[in-house]
Scaffold this active site. Structure first.
Site, short mmCIF file in Angstrom:
data_model
loop_
_atom_site.label_atom_id
_atom_site.label_comp_id
_atom_site.label_asym_id
_atom_site.label_seq_id
_atom_site.Cartn_x
_atom_site.Cartn_y
_atom_site.Cartn_z
N ALA A 14 47.42 40.55 44.38
CA ALA A 14 46.04 40.22 44.71
C ALA A 14 45.10 40.91 43.73
O ALA A 14 45.49 41.83 43.02
CB ALA A 14 45.71 40.65 46.14
N CYS A 15 43.86 40.45 43.70
CA CYS A 15 42.82 41.01 42.85
C CYS A 15 42.77 42.52 43.05
O CYS A 15 42.82 42.98 44.19
CB CYS A 15 41.48 40.37 43.21
SG CYS A 15 40.11 40.99 42.23
N PRO A 16 42.70 43.28 42.00
CA PRO A 16 42.48 42.95 40.60
C PRO A 16 43.75 42.90 39.76
O PRO A 16 43.68 42.82 38.55
CB PRO A 16 41.59 44.09 40.13
CG PRO A 16 42.16 45.28 40.83
CD PRO A 16 42.56 44.75 42.21
N ASP A 41 47.51 34.17 43.74
CA ASP A 41 46.18 34.52 44.24
C ASP A 41 45.21 33.40 43.85
O ASP A 41 44.97 33.15 42.68
CB ASP A 41 45.73 35.85 43.63
CG ASP A 41 44.35 36.29 44.07
OD1 ASP A 41 43.76 35.64 44.96
OD2 ASP A 41 43.85 37.29 43.52
N ARG A 153 36.21 42.02 39.71
CA ARG A 153 35.44 40.79 39.52
C ARG A 153 33.95 41.11 39.39
O ARG A 153 33.24 40.48 38.60
CB ARG A 153 35.65 39.81 40.68
CG ARG A 153 36.97 39.08 40.62
CD ARG A 153 37.12 38.15 41.80
NE ARG A 153 37.52 38.92 42.97
CZ ARG A 153 37.69 38.42 44.19
NH1 ARG A 153 37.48 37.14 44.41
NH2 ARG A 153 38.07 39.17 45.18
#
Length: 184
Positions: A14-16, A41, A153
């Site tokens: 998942a992010c990041p 993701d 992000r």
């Protein structure tokens, strides 16, 4: 089907993390080589598009195979564009400002599903992939606190709008992942 020189497996991350692994892998590629990033993701598409744009790499597109997104990036020339450095504000400092009901401009750059799960009251929602086109919805004179899930992000979004003349930007780190304040 696109061809690539190298494949990066970012499935299940998942992010990041897809961006972190992509950045690290890109350093080992030669200019012009193509990297395929395999991810699950859903937010990785917008993240990688924005990251490529902010670093000078070329986003070539995404192919879908079942639940796997296959993103393709071409490494930029020998001189990579460096992003603008955005100052960070800790989540604790930011929460103090929110708790004091300061008149804040908060830009939430998460995807719509994440935003709808809970966000800071009054936050302006512009997903990362739309920030460049919709930057005109923001006031260049405002101090803008940019937030996402973890802080990656939001950093990319802040770099994007900084290049459009926004000067007073803060990246909220780590982001909504650790937010303990009120959400709506």
């Amino acid at each position: 089907m696109m061809e690539s020189n190298h494949v990066l497996d970012a499935k299940g991350l998942a992010c990041p993390m897809p961006i972190v692994k992509t950045k690290k892998t890109m350093k080992d590629l030669e200019p012009g080589e193509v990297l395929e990033i395999q991810a699950t993701d859903k937010g990785s598409t917008a993240d990688l598009q924005a990251w490529a744009k902010s670093t000078g790499h070329e986003y070539l597109g995404t192919e879908t195979e079942g639940d796997t997104l296959r993103h393709f990036l071409r490494k930029a020339g020998a001189i990579e564009a460096e992003g603008v450095v955005i100052p960070e504000i800790s989540l604790d400092e930011f929460k103090e400002k929110v708790d004091k009901n300061e008149n804040l401009t908060v830009l939430d750059v998460r995807e719509i599903e994440e935003y709808e799960e809970g966000h800071i009251e009054g936050a302006i929602h512009i997903p990362l992939g739309e920030v460049e086109q919709r930057a005109g919805e923001l006031d260049k004179e405002d101090v803008i606190y940019v937030i996402c899930h973890s802080g990656r992000r939001s950093e990319l979004a802040a770099q994007t709008i900084a290049k459009k003349g926004f000067k007073q930007l803060f990246n909220v780190v780590p982001g909504m992942r650790d937010w303990t304040g009120k959400t709506i």
